[in-house]
Design a protein around this motif. Structure first.
Motif, short mmCIF file in Angstrom:
data_model
loop_
_atom_site.label_atom_id
_atom_site.label_comp_id
_atom_site.label_asym_id
_atom_site.label_seq_id
_atom_site.Cartn_x
_atom_site.Cartn_y
_atom_site.Cartn_z
N ILE A 176 -6.10 10.10 2.99
CA ILE A 176 -6.79 8.95 3.56
C ILE A 176 -6.26 8.76 4.97
O ILE A 176 -5.11 9.13 5.26
N GLU A 177 -7.07 8.17 5.83
CA GLU A 177 -6.61 7.90 7.19
C GLU A 177 -6.18 6.45 7.28
O GLU A 177 -6.90 5.54 6.87
N HIS A 178 -4.99 6.24 7.82
CA HIS A 178 -4.44 4.89 7.96
C HIS A 178 -3.81 4.77 9.34
O HIS A 178 -2.82 5.45 9.64
N THR B 17 -11.81 0.31 0.47
CA THR B 17 -12.20 0.61 1.86
C THR B 17 -11.67 1.97 2.32
O THR B 17 -12.05 2.45 3.39
N ASP B 18 -10.77 2.58 1.53
CA ASP B 18 -10.22 3.88 1.91
C ASP B 18 -11.22 5.00 1.65
O ASP B 18 -11.85 5.03 0.58
N LYS B 19 -11.34 5.88 2.59
CA LYS B 19 -12.21 7.03 2.41
C LYS B 19 -11.34 8.26 2.16
O LYS B 19 -10.57 8.67 3.03
N VAL B 20 -11.46 8.84 0.97
CA VAL B 20 -10.70 10.03 0.61
C VAL B 20 -11.45 11.26 1.07
O VAL B 20 -12.62 11.45 0.74
N ILE C 294 -4.71 3.18 -3.41
CA ILE C 294 -6.00 3.52 -2.82
C ILE C 294 -6.92 2.30 -2.95
O ILE C 294 -7.16 1.81 -4.06
N GLU C 295 -7.41 1.80 -1.84
CA GLU C 295 -8.26 0.62 -1.83
C GLU C 295 -9.73 1.02 -1.67
O GLU C 295 -10.05 2.15 -1.29
N LYS D 217 0.82 -1.21 0.00
CA LYS D 217 0.00 0.00 0.00
C LYS D 217 0.86 1.27 0.00
O LYS D 217 0.59 2.22 -0.73
#
Length: 311
Positions: free
Chosen positions: A226-228, A244-247, A241-242, A116
């Motif tokens: 994105i928050e990780h 499930t990622d919220k931009v 960017i997957e 990622k």
């Protein structure tokens, strides 16, 4: 003594402290010029290396620098930092050497990292060591500071590397009474850290005092992230960017600037030097501890990279 006198005395004490740090750094720069045949200054366009350039100007102007600026370009940099790098180099009229990690990957058939946040951070060691060999550099000046990370806290201001470019934290020379020993054997080189004794707050106070210009990335701006794992990572072509990622768009700034693949932003509305300094005074985490993904790989992530030749 009234309140105004208290504030005035505080400012004088602060100024004296910054002048002491500046004087030490300038002394170190001149020691490098006196002791080494082919030094270089690693310059990325980040705040610490910009501070080093400012200090070098004070140390050597009106003469030219006794070393070139060198950037090991991973290809994953923030555009703001690269643009500022080029503008500053043109402004001061010094030589800039750029060597690209992408070229090293091709030349040495290295395996690109996957995942990622596929960082080339570890691979830039190969490029750095090749660059040192190409130009026969016997000294590389950098902006690392002891307060950044525990591995860097172990390092001396004059930090020797062996003929393979490796660092042994248990074999370092004592630095007594500000005496710096640059004697090396053939094939060895030294990494020098003029602002090793500075803190993040010292750097920002000095930048404010000297009115040093910085890339806009260090101040509040709107950016897609994105928050990780609690960190805000900029959306870019270099990360995956997957679904499930919220931009989202947030007001952020950067405390430290590495690659886009391994550097997180902090949510912030600090748009001026005064506001940034106020934020830093209130923070309880180090800049790398809060914002560098690559340092979280393991407890010894930084130390392992440094032993292999990372800066």
């Amino acid at each position: 003594m009234n309140a105004n006198q208290d504030i005035s005395s505080s400012k004088i004490r602060s100024l004296d402290y910054l002048e002491q740090l500046e004087s030490e750094a300038i002394h170190i720069f001149r020691e490098v010029a006196g002791q080494f045949e082919r030094p270089s200054l690693l310059f990325s366009g980040g705040k610490d290396s910009i501070t080093l350039v400012h200090l070098a100007l004070k140390a050597f102007r009106p003469g030219k620098f006794p070393f070139p600026l060198v950037h090991i370009d991973t290809g994953h940099n923030f555009k703001e930092a690269l643009d500022f790098r080029d503008e500053l180099v043109e402004q001061i009229g010094e030589k800039l050497i750029v060597r690209k990690v992408a070229d090293t990957i091709k030349k040495k058939h290295l395996t690109e990292p996957k995942g990622k946040f596929a960082s080339r951070n570890a691979l830039q060691t190969y490029t750095l060591l090749d660059t040192i060999e190409e130009f026969n550099f016997d000294c590389c000046i950098g902006g690392a500071r002891r307060d950044e990370e525990k591995a860097r806290a172990k390092e001396r201001i004059f930090s020797i590397r062996d003929e393979f470019g490796q660092w042994n934290p248990k074999l370092q020379r004592p630095e007594l009474w500000n005496i710096y020993n640059g004697k090396i054997n053939k094939g060895e080189n030294v990494r020098v850290f003029p602002i090793s004794n500075w803190t993040e707050l010292d750097v920002w106070n000095y930048i404010r005092k000297e009115k040093i210009q910085l890339p806009s990335i260090y101040f509040s701006h709107e950016r897609e992230v994105i928050e990780h794992e609690g960190q805000l990572i900029a959306v870019s072509e270099f990360i995956q960017i997957e679904s499930t990622d919220k931009v989202t768009k947030k007001k952020v700034r950067y405390r430290t600037v590495g690659d886009m693949t391994c550097t997180a932003a902090v949510e912030s509305t600090a748009a001026t030097l005064e506001e940034v300094v106020t934020e830093i005074i209130a923070t309880k985490t180090s800049e790398r501890g809060e914002t560098r993904i690559d340092d979280k790989v393991s407890e010894a992530a930084m130390e392992d990279r440094k032993k292999n030749g990372y800066f």
